[in-house]
Write a protein that holds these residues in place. Sequence first.
Motif, PDB file in Angstrom:
ATOM      1  N   ALA A 108      72.452  55.330  34.577  1.00  0.00           N
ATOM      2  CA  ALA A 108      71.112  55.830  35.144  1.00  0.00           C
ATOM      3  C   ALA A 108      70.123  55.201  34.182  1.00  0.00           C
ATOM      4  CB  ALA A 108      71.202  57.457  34.962  1.00  0.00           C
ATOM      5  N   HIS A 109      69.053  54.962  34.770  1.00  0.00           N
ATOM      6  CA  HIS A 109      67.908  53.907  34.092  1.00  0.00           C
ATOM      7  C   HIS A 109      66.540  54.212  34.240  1.00  0.00           C
ATOM      8  CE1 HIS A 109      68.973  52.600  38.101  1.00  0.00           C
ATOM      9  NE2 HIS A 109      67.765  52.383  38.175  1.00  0.00           N
ATOM     10  N   ARG A 110      66.400  55.474  35.223  1.00  0.00           N
ATOM     11  CA  ARG A 110      64.869  55.253  35.827  1.00  0.00           C
ATOM     12  C   ARG A 110      63.926  56.007  34.763  1.00  0.00           C
ATOM     13  NH1 ARG A 110      66.701  58.815  40.675  1.00  0.00           N
ATOM     14  NH2 ARG A 110      67.976  59.592  39.038  1.00  0.00           N
ATOM     15  N   SER A 111      64.322  56.633  33.621  1.00  0.00           N
ATOM     16  CA  SER A 111      63.495  57.299  32.714  1.00  0.00           C
ATOM     17  C   SER A 111      64.246  57.648  31.503  1.00  0.00           C
ATOM     18  CB  SER A 111      62.637  58.387  33.219  1.00  0.00           C
ATOM     19  OG  SER A 111      63.794  59.456  33.527  1.00  0.00           O
ATOM     20  N   GLU A 112      63.539  58.153  30.200  1.00  0.00           N
ATOM     21  CA  GLU A 112      64.278  58.436  29.268  1.00  0.00           C
ATOM     22  C   GLU A 112      64.710  59.951  29.124  1.00  0.00           C
ATOM     23  OE1 GLU A 112      61.899  57.708  25.609  1.00  0.00           O
ATOM     24  OE2 GLU A 112      60.413  56.893  27.180  1.00  0.00           O
ATOM     25  N   ARG A 113      64.565  60.628  30.410  1.00  0.00           N
ATOM     26  CA  ARG A 113      65.286  61.719  30.292  1.00  0.00           C
ATOM     27  C   ARG A 113      66.806  61.783  30.846  1.00  0.00           C
ATOM     28  NH1 ARG A 113      64.399  64.861  35.480  1.00  0.00           N
ATOM     29  NH2 ARG A 113      63.890  66.758  34.435  1.00  0.00           N
ATOM     30  N   THR A 122      69.312  64.731  31.371  1.00  0.00           N
ATOM     31  CA  THR A 122      69.043  65.278  33.008  1.00  0.00           C
ATOM     32  C   THR A 122      68.830  64.247  33.891  1.00  0.00           C
ATOM     33  OG1 THR A 122      67.809  67.023  31.654  1.00  0.00           O
ATOM     34  CG2 THR A 122      67.691  67.158  34.187  1.00  0.00           C
ATOM     35  N   THR A 123      69.676  64.227  34.873  1.00  0.00           N
ATOM     36  CA  THR A 123      69.629  63.378  35.947  1.00  0.00           C
ATOM     37  C   THR A 123      70.130  63.896  37.359  1.00  0.00           C
ATOM     38  OG1 THR A 123      70.321  61.069  36.618  1.00  0.00           O
ATOM     39  CG2 THR A 123      71.992  62.710  35.702  1.00  0.00           C
ATOM     40  N   SER A 124      69.907  62.972  38.300  1.00  0.00           N
ATOM     41  CA  SER A 124      70.202  63.369  39.621  1.00  0.00           C
ATOM     42  C   SER A 124      71.910  63.593  39.620  1.00  0.00           C
ATOM     43  CB  SER A 124      69.562  62.321  40.848  1.00  0.00           C
ATOM     44  OG  SER A 124      68.345  62.210  40.440  1.00  0.00           O
ATOM     45  N   ALA A 125      71.917  64.550  40.662  1.00  0.00           N
ATOM     46  CA  ALA A 125      73.479  64.746  40.863  1.00  0.00           C
ATOM     47  C   ALA A 125      74.190  63.310  41.668  1.00  0.00           C
ATOM     48  CB  ALA A 125      73.832  65.833  41.703  1.00  0.00           C
ATOM     49  N   TYR A 126      73.237  62.453  42.389  1.00  0.00           N
ATOM     50  CA  TYR A 126      73.869  61.329  42.820  1.00  0.00           C
ATOM     51  C   TYR A 126      74.131  60.110  41.902  1.00  0.00           C
ATOM     52  CZ  TYR A 126      68.924  60.191  43.510  1.00  0.00           C
ATOM     53  OH  TYR A 126      67.645  60.219  43.327  1.00  0.00           O
ATOM     54  N   MET A 127      73.760  60.451  40.455  1.00  0.00           N
ATOM     55  CA  MET A 127      73.972  59.423  39.568  1.00  0.00           C
ATOM     56  C   MET A 127      75.236  59.660  38.792  1.00  0.00           C
ATOM     57  SD  MET A 127      71.295  57.461  40.061  1.00  0.00           S
ATOM     58  CE  MET A 127      70.457  56.541  39.051  1.00  0.00           C
ATOM     59  N   LEU A 128      75.839  60.770  39.281  1.00  0.00           N
ATOM     60  CA  LEU A 128      77.060  61.140  38.451  1.00  0.00           C
ATOM     61  C   LEU A 128      78.571  60.730  39.161  1.00  0.00           C
ATOM     62  CD1 LEU A 128      76.084  64.482  37.098  1.00  0.00           C
ATOM     63  CD2 LEU A 128      75.987  62.531  35.941  1.00  0.00           C
ATOM     64  N   THR A 320      68.867  38.690  39.543  1.00  0.00           N
ATOM     65  CA  THR A 320      69.460  39.799  39.989  1.00  0.00           C
ATOM     66  C   THR A 320      68.733  41.148  39.193  1.00  0.00           C
ATOM     67  OG1 THR A 320      71.552  39.002  40.652  1.00  0.00           O
ATOM     68  CG2 THR A 320      71.600  41.125  39.859  1.00  0.00           C
ATOM     69  N   ARG A 321      68.399  41.990  40.099  1.00  0.00           N
ATOM     70  CA  ARG A 321      67.804  43.228  39.350  1.00  0.00           C
ATOM     71  C   ARG A 321      68.610  44.552  39.880  1.00  0.00           C
ATOM     72  NH1 ARG A 321      62.186  42.024  37.779  1.00  0.00           N
ATOM     73  NH2 ARG A 321      61.594  40.065  38.351  1.00  0.00           N
ATOM     74  N   THR A 322      69.794  44.733  38.951  1.00  0.00           N
ATOM     75  CA  THR A 322      70.532  45.967  39.374  1.00  0.00           C
ATOM     76  C   THR A 322      69.848  47.388  39.266  1.00  0.00           C
ATOM     77  OG1 THR A 322      72.492  44.603  38.615  1.00  0.00           O
ATOM     78  CG2 THR A 322      72.725  47.075  38.958  1.00  0.00           C
ATOM     79  N   HIS A 323      68.806  47.239  38.670  1.00  0.00           N
ATOM     80  CA  HIS A 323      67.992  48.536  38.633  1.00  0.00           C
ATOM     81  C   HIS A 323      67.379  48.961  40.084  1.00  0.00           C
ATOM     82  CE1 HIS A 323      67.443  48.988  33.712  1.00  0.00           C
ATOM     83  NE2 HIS A 323      68.469  48.933  34.156  1.00  0.00           N
ATOM     84  N   ASN A 324      67.375  48.075  40.822  1.00  0.00           N
ATOM     85  CA  ASN A 324      66.956  48.127  42.123  1.00  0.00           C
ATOM     86  C   ASN A 324      68.002  48.815  43.016  1.00  0.00           C
ATOM     87  OD1 ASN A 324      64.605  47.469  41.360  1.00  0.00           O
ATOM     88  ND2 ASN A 324      64.651  45.408  42.464  1.00  0.00           N
ATOM     89  N   PHE A 325      69.079  49.083  42.805  1.00  0.00           N
ATOM     90  CA  PHE A 325      70.483  49.339  43.789  1.00  0.00           C
ATOM     91  C   PHE A 325      69.977  50.740  44.544  1.00  0.00           C
ATOM     92  CE2 PHE A 325      72.984  52.994  42.398  1.00  0.00           C
ATOM     93  CZ  PHE A 325      72.607  53.217  41.133  1.00  0.00           C
ATOM     94  N   LEU A 326      69.222  51.736  44.076  1.00  0.00           N
ATOM     95  CA  LEU A 326      68.791  52.770  44.507  1.00  0.00           C
ATOM     96  C   LEU A 326      67.933  52.785  45.856  1.00  0.00           C
ATOM     97  CD1 LEU A 326      68.191  55.324  41.600  1.00  0.00           C
ATOM     98  CD2 LEU A 326      70.433  55.049  43.164  1.00  0.00           C
ATOM     99  N   ASP A 327      67.501  51.411  45.907  1.00  0.00           N
ATOM    100  CA  ASP A 327      66.824  51.063  47.164  1.00  0.00           C
ATOM    101  C   ASP A 327      67.640  51.167  48.429  1.00  0.00           C
ATOM    102  OD1 ASP A 327      64.585  50.694  45.617  1.00  0.00           O
ATOM    103  OD2 ASP A 327      64.670  48.304  45.779  1.00  0.00           O
TER     104      ASP A 327
END
Length: 391
Positions: A108-113, A122-128, A320-327
């Motif tokens: 997970a990489h979107r925010s510090e939380r 704390t993260t989204s269930a789909y990141m687990l 390559t920017r893997t941080h975009n994989f949620l697109d």
Amino acid sequence: MATTASLPAGIPETHPAVAIVAVRAPLQIISVPTQAPGVGEVLVHVLWTSSTPLDLHKADGGLLVTPGKPTVQGGSFAGTVAALGPTDPTLPIPHRQLQIGDKVFGFAHRSEREAGFQTYLTTSAYMLSKLPPNLTLSQAVAVPTNLITALHTITNDLGLPLPWPVPATGWTPPSAIADKAILVWGAASSVGFYTLQVFRHWGYRNIIAVASAKHHDELRKLGAGACFDYHTPNVAEQILAHAAQRSDDQPRIPFIIDCIGSRDGSLRPLTRIAERVSKLAVMLPVIDVHASADVQPKYEMDMGRVLAGEWAEGVELIGTRTHNFLDNTFFRDYLQTEIVPTLLEQGVIQPNKLRVVEGKTLLERAQNALNLLRERAPSGEKLVWRVADEE
Ligand SMILES: NC(=O)c1ccc[n+]([C@@H]2O[C@H](COP(=O)([O-])OP(=O)(O)OC[C@H]3O[C@@H](n4cnc5c(N)ncnc54)[C@H](OP(=O)(O)O)[C@@H]3O)[C@@H](O)[C@H]2O)c1
């Protein structure tokens, strides 16, 4: 996402987190609020994390760091589910499959939380991903960042198919691409290690690997058909001589992944290999100058500025920017919830060899891992370390 619930009893209101406080300054522990999970979210008690070169790019190069503000780091985590927010009915695989106490891991990489270098995230269930029975948390935490990088790069950047699920009757790539040469430069890196295993599983047969000679036997077992040592001065010419000379106007190596992104160490030799219409996916950032104890690093994020004028006309350069994989919504919904844990449970993907970083405290372990990255110590292995001391 807004917090909709209060913290369950026994969960601390605040917890320690490892933060970058200034470029190239020692890391520090800060206290941050523990965030109750909102709709579709999960609170994870973090027991293990892994360090990647991105941590060094952030700490020494200030990449993705807001100046003047402490930044909590860490892209991967493994631990236990401490609390669940209300189910998100819009997602096909919601956290109704998770229960408090389940062992989980993720990228997970979107925010510090949701950063991994803290004792609660704390993260989204789909990141687990749920921990498969054949792995420990410390093995699992070495996987998601770069297995996801491999899957994202191959599909999104090179445009090669990796169908999921793989049909029970098996799947092979279309004949037009199954035997095309694919070069994995830096195959002993964590990214390269997972890339080879993914290509092997999906039946790509003509894989050329570049790594130090000491790794070649292992890389052949992972599916590399030919191996070359990047320390050899004429390695580019050796690779081109190996690749079949074609009678049509196709490039000898149409697909290349540079798992290293070093201007002089990987990209300069690749200017001699990539030909017209070769697709070359490069792990960003491009490293112009590597960080060391005495030297501040220099990075470049724009592929158009890398070795400009040295590439053959028509080479397709892709940063390559893997941080975009949620697109990719299919990846959002199934990558971490299903694909990653299934590949591990089936033994299709072996985790990186581990190097457990020791230290008396959370801060010491984090700093020791960062120092090892600065010294370029990891070689065919992944740095993993404990976050919370208690289970
Ligand atoms: N943009 C993105 O989406 C993305 C995603 C993931 C990673 N990355 C970046 O990709 C890079 C690699 O990450 P990682 O976690 O895989 O690193 P890593 O495992 O720590 O890389 C260490 C390995 O790099 C190899 N290496 C170093 N210089 C090389 C060269 N000139 N040619 C070939 N191999 C070389 C070494 O191989 P030997 O042992 O053979 O010497 C060593 O085993 C980092 O810069 C990271 O930030 C970017």
